[in-house]
Write an enzyme that holds these catalytic residues in place. Structure first.
Site, short mmCIF file in Angstrom:
data_model
loop_
_atom_site.label_atom_id
_atom_site.label_comp_id
_atom_site.label_asym_id
_atom_site.label_seq_id
_atom_site.Cartn_x
_atom_site.Cartn_y
_atom_site.Cartn_z
N ARG A 1 -14.11 -14.05 -16.26
CA ARG A 1 -14.43 -15.29 -15.67
C ARG A 1 -14.64 -15.48 -13.96
O ARG A 1 -15.60 -16.29 -13.65
CB ARG A 1 -13.30 -16.43 -16.21
CG ARG A 1 -13.49 -16.66 -17.80
CD ARG A 1 -12.59 -17.70 -18.12
NE ARG A 1 -12.78 -18.04 -19.56
CZ ARG A 1 -12.26 -18.81 -20.34
NH1 ARG A 1 -10.84 -18.60 -19.73
NH2 ARG A 1 -12.47 -18.81 -21.46
N LYS B 1 -10.25 -20.71 -39.95
CA LYS B 1 -10.40 -22.11 -40.92
C LYS B 1 -11.51 -22.51 -41.17
O LYS B 1 -12.61 -22.74 -40.31
CB LYS B 1 -9.43 -23.17 -40.20
CG LYS B 1 -8.02 -23.01 -40.45
CD LYS B 1 -7.40 -23.80 -39.73
CE LYS B 1 -5.88 -23.93 -39.95
NZ LYS B 1 -5.02 -24.92 -39.00
N GLY C 1 -14.84 -17.07 -27.90
CA GLY C 1 -13.57 -16.86 -28.41
C GLY C 1 -13.43 -15.38 -28.85
O GLY C 1 -13.59 -14.39 -28.18
N GLY D 1 -15.37 -23.00 -27.59
CA GLY D 1 -15.26 -24.69 -28.09
C GLY D 1 -16.72 -25.18 -27.63
O GLY D 1 -17.29 -25.88 -28.46
#
Ligand code: AMP
Length: 403
Positions: free
Chosen positions: A34, A205, A361, A384
């Protein structure tokens, strides 16, 4: 609007970066991806004669208070970023112990052309995540220009990511290079992608991914579903999945998605076989079984070899590829094979001319872990934020710079 068209000479440029970097227990930065991601924007501003004032969050300090109810400043300070950032920039980065306040004002005011000031963690302030106006106004007062280069936080309407931008007119705010690259690459998926367009989804999920799955069904030619979420679909179709991860309350959703895919002519690929284990443990006993014939006491933790073959074949035919979510519990080496095979297949296909975007992610971690980061078209820095963008949502941090 374009960073290249602004004259930053002699100006103070307030830049929101994403320095939410992983650190070890000695608070040494363990992965500087980053930091490196922000360098092109910072170097540009410095090269054209600006002074750089940096804001970022680090973790969620207010959610992890010390026993006496105070912030763990030693743990969550951005001061630990100063050294690696100075090394990357070749400039001695100054540090201010606050984000806003008298000291921040003074240090910003005194900052000279070519100098860099890093402000303390924006999330030391309760107002940050609430999008507090007064806090944003104090931040805005520090710079003549505002640049947002924190794509990973662009889906949050926080003071430093969104509200602050409202205090600059459109001639005094823009995206940084990293943010622009993220938005441009996402566009390749949303605006007339080259076909066949294959989306590879996985992870734990279904409930986290419903919106993106629905949206993708309207756009892709093939939808590959692996990882834990595949078992809810397999159970919905009447399969026995043993103790695999299943969201009972999403079985109907899974059926609806399968029905929708049929209507739209999108081919859904579920893993025909799985590596199943008798415990959620790297050392568990394993066997390879058909994914719809998993007995009680066993759980699918990775896709099997037939599934890998089928998924790789589909990827081989793709011109556009999106990947979000691992194919199995890849953190455990015995269940990482499927995820690694997919990463390799996407890299191979990219070499043959396909466009591939890795949606942040865990899939980004897997690709980087395998050293394939440069062999895919783009690895997003914001899981996200990228998902929300691809779901078709307007990101507040993006909208605030464009308004
Ligand atoms: P997500 O954040 O939804 O992309 O989920 C990522 C997580 O899903 C990773 O930590 C994986 O270990 C986990 N995962 C992937 N496949 C499975 C599986 N078959 N069973 C349980 N967890 C899984």
């Amino acid at each position: 609007m374009d960073i290249n068209n602004f004259d930053f000479k002699g100006k103070k440029v307030l830049i929101r970066v994403d320095f939410n970097v992983p650190m070890d227990k000695n608070r040494q930065v363990t992965d500087d991806t980053r930091l490196r991601g922000a360098v092109p924007t910072l170097k540009h501003v410095l090269n054209v004669g600006g002074a750089v004032i940096l804001m970022s969050h680090l973790d969620r300090p207010l959610k992890k208070l010390l026993e006496d109810g105070t912030i763990d400043r030693n743990k969550y300070t951005l001061r630990n970023v100063v050294k690696p950032l100075s090394d990357l920039l070749g400039v001695e980065v100054k540090f201010c112990d606050e984000t806003v306040g008298e000291m921040a004002q003074k240090m910003s005011k005194d900052l000279k052309q070519g100098e860099v000031l890093l402000l303390e963690n924006t999330r030391f302030y309760a107002g940050e995540e609430k999008g507090d106006e007064a806090l944003a106004k104090s931040m805005a007062a520090l710079g003549d220009f505002y640049i947002n280069d924190a794509f990973g936080a662009a889906h949050r309407a926080h003071s430093s990511t969104t509200v602050v931008a409202h205090y600059f007119d459109k001639d005094h705010k823009c995206f940084g290079y990293l943010m622009k690259a993220e938005l441009d690459h996402a566009k390749k998926l949303t605006d007339n992608p080259e076909r066949p367009f294959v989306a590879v989804t996985g992870g734990a999920k279904v409930s986290d991914k419903i919106l993106i799955l629905e949206k993708l069904l309207g756009e892709v030619d093939h939808l590959i579903i692996g990882g834990g979420m595949a078992y809810t679909f397999i159970k919905a179709q009447g399969g026995s999945v043993g103790n695999s991860l299943v969201e009972e309350d999403r079985i109907n959703t899974a059926l609806e998605l399968l029905e929708k895919a049929k209507k739209l002519g999108v081919k859904i690929h579920l893993p025909v076989d799985s590596i199943v284990a008798d415990a959620f443990d790297n050392a568990a006993n394993t066997q390879m079984l058909k994914s719809d014939q998993i007995p009680s006491g066993w759980m699918g933790l990775d896709i099997g070899s037939e599934a890998i073959k089928e998924f790789v074949e589909v990827i081989k035919g793709a011109k556009t590829i999106l990947w979000n979510g691992p194919m199995g519990v890849f953190e455990m080496p015995n269940f990482a094979q499927g995820t690694h095979a997919i990463a390799q297949a996407i890299a191979d296909r990219t070499k043959k001319g396909a466009f591939s975007l890795i949606g942040g992610g865990d899939s980004a971690a897997a690709v980087n872990q395998m050293g394939l980061g440069d062999d895919v078209s783009f690895v997003s820095t914001g899981g996200g934020a990228m998902l929300e963008l691809l779901e078709g949502k307007e990101l507040p941090g993006v909208a605030a710079v464009m308004s």
